[in-house]
Design a protein around this motif. Structure first.
Motif, PDB file in Angstrom:
ATOM      1  N   UNK A   9       0.833  -1.202   0.000  1.00 50.36           N
ATOM      2  CA  UNK A   9       0.000   0.000   0.000  1.00 50.36           C
ATOM      3  C   UNK A   9       0.868   1.252   0.000  1.00 50.36           C
ATOM      4  N   UNK A  10       1.967   1.217   0.762  1.00 49.66           N
ATOM      5  CA  UNK A  10       2.898   2.340   0.796  1.00 49.66           C
ATOM      6  C   UNK A  10       3.532   2.552  -0.579  1.00 49.66           C
ATOM      7  N   UNK A  11       3.943   1.471  -1.222  1.00 47.80           N
ATOM      8  CA  UNK A  11       4.524   1.563  -2.568  1.00 47.80           C
ATOM      9  C   UNK A  11       3.526   2.172  -3.550  1.00 47.80           C
ATOM     10  N   UNK A  12       2.276   1.783  -3.439  1.00 50.49           N
ATOM     11  CA  UNK A  12       1.240   2.335  -4.316  1.00 50.49           C
ATOM     12  C   UNK A  12       1.069   3.838  -4.092  1.00 50.49           C
ATOM     13  N   UNK A  13       1.112   4.245  -2.836  1.00 53.77           N
ATOM     14  CA  UNK A  13       0.974   5.671  -2.517  1.00 53.77           C
ATOM     15  C   UNK A  13       2.163   6.451  -3.052  1.00 53.77           C
ATOM     16  N   UNK A  14       3.372   5.908  -2.888  1.00 54.57           N
ATOM     17  CA  UNK A  14       4.576   6.581  -3.401  1.00 54.57           C
ATOM     18  C   UNK A  14       4.480   6.757  -4.906  1.00 54.57           C
ATOM     19  N   UNK A  15       4.006   5.736  -5.587  1.00 56.38           N
ATOM     20  CA  UNK A  15       3.846   5.816  -7.044  1.00 56.38           C
ATOM     21  C   UNK A  15       2.864   6.927  -7.419  1.00 56.38           C
ATOM     22  N   UNK A  16       1.751   7.019  -6.700  1.00 61.37           N
ATOM     23  CA  UNK A  16       0.759   8.056  -6.973  1.00 61.37           C
ATOM     24  C   UNK A  16       1.325   9.441  -6.669  1.00 61.37           C
ATOM     25  N   UNK A  17       2.068   9.572  -5.569  1.00 61.73           N
ATOM     26  CA  UNK A  17       2.668  10.867  -5.220  1.00 61.73           C
ATOM     27  C   UNK A  17       3.633  11.313  -6.320  1.00 61.73           C
ATOM     28  N   UNK A  18       4.334  10.362  -6.915  1.00 60.81           N
ATOM     29  CA  UNK A  18       5.231  10.700  -8.018  1.00 60.81           C
ATOM     30  C   UNK A  18       4.481  11.300  -9.189  1.00 60.81           C
ATOM     31  N   UNK A  19       3.297  10.771  -9.446  1.00 63.12           N
ATOM     32  CA  UNK A  19       2.465  11.327 -10.518  1.00 63.12           C
ATOM     33  C   UNK A  19       1.980  12.723 -10.160  1.00 63.12           C
ATOM     34  N   UNK A  20       1.695  12.933  -8.873  1.00 64.83           N
ATOM     35  CA  UNK A  20       1.168  14.222  -8.418  1.00 64.83           C
ATOM     36  C   UNK A  20       2.245  15.298  -8.277  1.00 64.83           C
ATOM     37  N   UNK A  21       3.425  14.908  -7.757  1.00 67.68           N
ATOM     38  CA  UNK A  21       4.423  15.895  -7.351  1.00 67.68           C
ATOM     39  C   UNK A  21       5.761  15.790  -8.085  1.00 67.68           C
ATOM     40  N   UNK A  22       5.910  14.835  -8.970  1.00 70.24           N
ATOM     41  CA  UNK A  22       7.179  14.656  -9.671  1.00 70.24           C
ATOM     42  C   UNK A  22       8.083  13.706  -8.910  1.00 70.24           C
ATOM     43  N   UNK A  23       9.321  13.622  -9.334  1.00 63.30           N
ATOM     44  CA  UNK A  23      10.245  12.659  -8.728  1.00 63.30           C
ATOM     45  C   UNK A  23      10.511  13.002  -7.268  1.00 63.30           C
ATOM     46  N   UNK A  24      10.835  11.976  -6.500  1.00 64.33           N
ATOM     47  CA  UNK A  24      11.140  12.163  -5.079  1.00 64.33           C
ATOM     48  C   UNK A  24      12.284  13.154  -4.908  1.00 64.33           C
ATOM     49  N   UNK A  25      13.355  12.959  -5.663  1.00 68.11           N
ATOM     50  CA  UNK A  25      14.516  13.837  -5.510  1.00 68.11           C
ATOM     51  C   UNK A  25      14.180  15.277  -5.883  1.00 68.11           C
ATOM     52  N   UNK A  26      13.487  15.472  -6.986  1.00 68.77           N
ATOM     53  CA  UNK A  26      13.129  16.838  -7.390  1.00 68.77           C
ATOM     54  C   UNK A  26      12.239  17.506  -6.348  1.00 68.77           C
ATOM     55  N   UNK A  27      11.251  16.793  -5.864  1.00 68.92           N
ATOM     56  CA  UNK A  27      10.323  17.359  -4.893  1.00 68.92           C
ATOM     57  C   UNK A  27      11.031  17.701  -3.584  1.00 68.92           C
ATOM     58  N   UNK A  28      11.865  16.786  -3.097  1.00 69.62           N
ATOM     59  CA  UNK A  28      12.533  17.036  -1.820  1.00 69.62           C
ATOM     60  C   UNK A  28      13.667  18.054  -1.953  1.00 69.62           C
ATOM     61  N   UNK A  29      14.212  18.199  -3.140  1.00 69.72           N
ATOM     62  CA  UNK A  29      15.168  19.274  -3.376  1.00 69.72           C
ATOM     63  C   UNK A  29      14.447  20.615  -3.313  1.00 69.72           C
ATOM     64  N   UNK A  30      13.270  20.685  -3.923  1.00 75.50           N
ATOM     65  CA  UNK A  30      12.455  21.903  -3.852  1.00 75.50           C
ATOM     66  C   UNK A  30      12.131  22.254  -2.402  1.00 75.50           C
ATOM     67  N   UNK A  31      11.681  21.259  -1.649  1.00 77.64           N
ATOM     68  CA  UNK A  31      11.346  21.487  -0.244  1.00 77.64           C
ATOM     69  C   UNK A  31      12.579  21.947   0.518  1.00 77.64           C
ATOM     70  N   UNK A  32      13.717  21.290   0.292  1.00 75.69           N
ATOM     71  CA  UNK A  32      14.936  21.650   1.029  1.00 75.69           C
ATOM     72  C   UNK A  32      15.359  23.084   0.732  1.00 75.69           C
ATOM     73  N   UNK A  33      15.177  23.517  -0.486  1.00 75.63           N
ATOM     74  CA  UNK A  33      15.534  24.899  -0.833  1.00 75.63           C
ATOM     75  C   UNK A  33      14.624  25.899  -0.120  1.00 75.63           C
TER      76      UNK A  33
END
Length: 88
Positions: A9-33
């Motif tokens: 279920x967690x993997x499914x949510x991560x996959x959906x979040x990627x569709x919503x917010x882009x790649x994990x690295x890109x999103x968390x880089x944005x947040x970190x900035x």
């Protein structure tokens, strides 16, 4: 739900979040900035993930049976792993 179902279920949510917010690295880089500006100190994508794990831990201290928080911790642990490995 058993542990493997929770992981799936967690993997499914991560996959959906990627569709919503882009790649994990890109999103968390944005947040970190953004956090770096707000906190006036350098924040890495990995630190974002660790801080979000701490938020979820704090919530679990209030509601220990809240499965969504456990799921979020799993997701942020995977986020940390992906961000850390992207630098290699």
């Amino acid at each position: 739900m058993d542990k493997l179902q929770l992981l799936q279920k967690t993997a499914d949510i991560i996959k959906q979040r990627g569709k919503d917010y882009g790649s994990i690295l890109d999103n968390h880089t944005r947040i970190s900035r953004l956090w770096s500006v707000l906190l006036d100190t350098n924040v890495t994508p990995e630190q974002v993930a660790l801080c979000m794990i701490a938020v979820k831990q704090a919530r679990l201290m209030e509601t220990p049976d809240h499965v969504d928080s456990v799921q979020d911790i799993l997701g942020y642990a995977l986020t940390y792993y992906e961000c850390a490995n992207a630098k290699k």
